[in-house]
Design a protein around this motif. Structure first.
Motif, mmCIF file in Angstrom:
data_model
loop_
_atom_site.group_PDB
_atom_site.id
_atom_site.type_symbol
_atom_site.label_atom_id
_atom_site.label_comp_id
_atom_site.label_asym_id
_atom_site.label_seq_id
_atom_site.Cartn_x
_atom_site.Cartn_y
_atom_site.Cartn_z
ATOM 1 N N VAL A 1 43.809 19.598 -13.228
ATOM 2 C CA VAL A 1 43.118 18.656 -12.360
ATOM 3 C C VAL A 1 43.672 18.739 -10.940
ATOM 4 N N THR A 2 42.782 18.990 -9.985
ATOM 5 C CA THR A 2 43.167 18.990 -8.575
ATOM 6 C C THR A 2 42.231 18.142 -7.732
ATOM 7 N N SER A 3 41.218 17.521 -8.336
ATOM 8 C CA SER A 3 40.206 16.763 -7.616
ATOM 9 C C SER A 3 40.279 15.294 -8.006
ATOM 10 N N ASP A 4 39.665 14.446 -7.190
ATOM 11 C CA ASP A 4 39.619 13.008 -7.479
ATOM 12 C C ASP A 4 38.547 12.668 -8.503
ATOM 13 N N GLU A 5 37.685 13.625 -8.834
ATOM 14 C CA GLU A 5 36.683 13.425 -9.873
ATOM 15 C C GLU A 5 36.728 14.616 -10.815
ATOM 16 N N PHE A 6 36.795 14.328 -12.109
ATOM 17 C CA PHE A 6 36.900 15.423 -13.068
ATOM 18 C C PHE A 6 36.346 15.014 -14.426
ATOM 19 N N ILE A 7 35.938 16.015 -15.187
ATOM 20 C CA ILE A 7 35.403 15.838 -16.537
ATOM 21 C C ILE A 7 36.300 16.605 -17.489
ATOM 22 N N LEU A 8 36.845 15.931 -18.478
ATOM 23 C CA LEU A 8 37.676 16.577 -19.491
ATOM 24 C C LEU A 8 36.795 16.992 -20.651
ATOM 25 N N LEU A 9 36.862 18.247 -21.032
ATOM 26 C CA LEU A 9 36.053 18.785 -22.127
ATOM 27 C C LEU A 9 37.023 19.245 -23.207
ATOM 28 N N ALA A 10 37.150 18.468 -24.284
ATOM 29 C CA ALA A 10 38.229 18.744 -25.234
ATOM 30 C C ALA A 10 37.806 18.466 -26.669
ATOM 31 N N LYS A 11 38.381 19.239 -27.597
ATOM 32 C CA LYS A 11 38.291 18.928 -29.019
ATOM 33 C C LYS A 11 39.328 17.853 -29.341
ATOM 34 N N VAL A 12 39.109 17.145 -30.450
ATOM 35 C CA VAL A 12 40.026 16.077 -30.839
ATOM 36 C C VAL A 12 41.460 16.585 -30.933
ATOM 37 N N ALA A 13 41.636 17.762 -31.523
ATOM 38 C CA ALA A 13 42.990 18.297 -31.714
ATOM 39 C C ALA A 13 43.687 18.592 -30.390
ATOM 40 N N GLU A 14 42.936 18.745 -29.311
ATOM 41 C CA GLU A 14 43.531 19.071 -28.018
ATOM 42 C C GLU A 14 43.983 17.854 -27.234
ATOM 43 N N LEU A 15 43.614 16.656 -27.693
ATOM 44 C CA LEU A 15 43.942 15.452 -26.936
ATOM 45 C C LEU A 15 45.444 15.192 -26.869
ATOM 46 N N LYS A 16 46.200 15.795 -27.763
ATOM 47 C CA LYS A 16 47.657 15.612 -27.737
ATOM 48 C C LYS A 16 48.340 16.585 -26.780
ATOM 49 N N ASN A 17 47.576 17.500 -26.215
ATOM 50 C CA ASN A 17 48.146 18.516 -25.335
ATOM 51 C C ASN A 17 47.797 18.220 -23.874
ATOM 52 N N GLU A 18 48.601 18.787 -22.966
ATOM 53 C CA GLU A 18 48.292 18.660 -21.542
ATOM 54 C C GLU A 18 47.029 19.467 -21.212
ATOM 55 N N PRO A 19 46.229 19.043 -20.216
ATOM 56 C CA PRO A 19 46.411 17.823 -19.420
ATOM 57 C C PRO A 19 45.776 16.592 -20.042
ATOM 58 N N PHE A 20 45.230 16.742 -21.252
ATOM 59 C CA PHE A 20 44.461 15.650 -21.852
ATOM 60 C C PHE A 20 45.349 14.485 -22.292
#
Length: 271
Positions: free
Chosen positions: A51-70
């Motif tokens: 993330v480098t912007s003031d607006e962003f969309i996180l696109l992640a699988k459930v298993a990835e939520l424990k990892n950075e940057p999520f």
């Protein structure tokens, strides 16, 4: 880079994927970027891994939520409900610390794909097997207001395109098949069924040294098959100006008769 750096942060929205994201996830992110860019032409959408912007969309699988940057951002989404099924998904937007953000989450890659297409439909897109409609807005996208939870009511959602009629997929070449399959995915189908009668050359077998006889890949010139009517030149029909040659049908149907089996099998193998 000159264009990006010259824009205000509020006009830039990053779509964030994990650095370990698979090809399907990256394809889904690219699709989201493609459609949002067409819908909101005054904004710049890009795919990134941080993330480098003031607006962003996180696109992640459930298993990835424990990892950075999520893992450092998920807690900001109050009341976020994890998707309950493999093809289910959850989408939630919020605004925290002067930053607008949205989380798109699926149990797996397929769930993420359906999440993106469902979101795009909520935003006004319409998808069909042969075409699509993409609205264009003068205002900017407000991702902080996104709030969608959905899951399929049926585990098997099948497109059944009858094969033996020129009004169906018998007249398609590979590019048309790809367009139809992509369209089916955007409509959130997850299976393709192709029908063929016993004489269709798209499948073959032999028994005790005897090969199964096969018929034609029907077109407007040959292969009378379940109501297909023939004409020597489709351009002579009323409305025939839409055709650029005398025979309408797939390229596999136009080869010499002794090559029909090879052409049909090759086409359907690629499909």
């Amino acid at each position: 880079f000159i264009i990006l750096n010259g824009c205000e942060n509020s006009a830039r929205i990053e779509i964030i994927v994990s650095e370990n994201a698979c090809s399907t996830q990256r394809q889904v992110a690219a699709e989201l970027q493609h459609y949002l860019s067409k819908m909101y032409p005054d904004q710049i959408f890009s795919v990134a891994e941080s993330v480098t912007s003031d607006e962003f969309i996180l696109l992640a699988k459930v298993a990835e939520l424990k990892n950075e940057p999520f893992n450092t951002i998920e807690a900001k989404f109050e009341g976020f409900a994890l998707p309950a099924s493999g093809e289910g998904f959850s989408i939630k937007g919020t605004e925290k610390d002067s930053k607008k953000m949205a989380l798109i989450c699926g149990c797996d890659e397929r769930g993420l794909m359906y999440a993106v297409y469902d979101l795009l439909e909520k935003l006004g897109c319409r998808f069909y097997l042969s075409t699509e409609f993409i609205p264009k807005y003068d205002n900017n996208a407000d991702i902080s207001t996104w709030d969608v939870i959905n899951e399929p009511l049926a585990s098997k959602r099948i497109v059944f395109n009858w094969h033996n009629f020129l009004s169906g997929c018998s007249g398609w070449d590979f590019e048309e098949y790809k367009q139809g399959i992509d369209g089916a995915a955007k409509m959130k189908y997850n299976s393709i069924m192709l029908h063929a009668y016993g004489n269709n050359p798209m499948y073959n077998f032999s028994y005790n040294g005897a090969e199964k006889p096969h018929g034609y890949m029907a077109n407007t010139n040959r292969g009378r098959d379940w109501g297909t009517q023939h004409v020597n030149d489709v351009q002579n029909l009323i409305g025939g100006e839409i055709f650029d040659e005398a025979v309408f049908g797939s390229e596999a149907s136009k080869v010499p008769e002794q090559e029909v089996k090879k052409a049909a099998v090759g086409l359907m193998h690629d499909v």
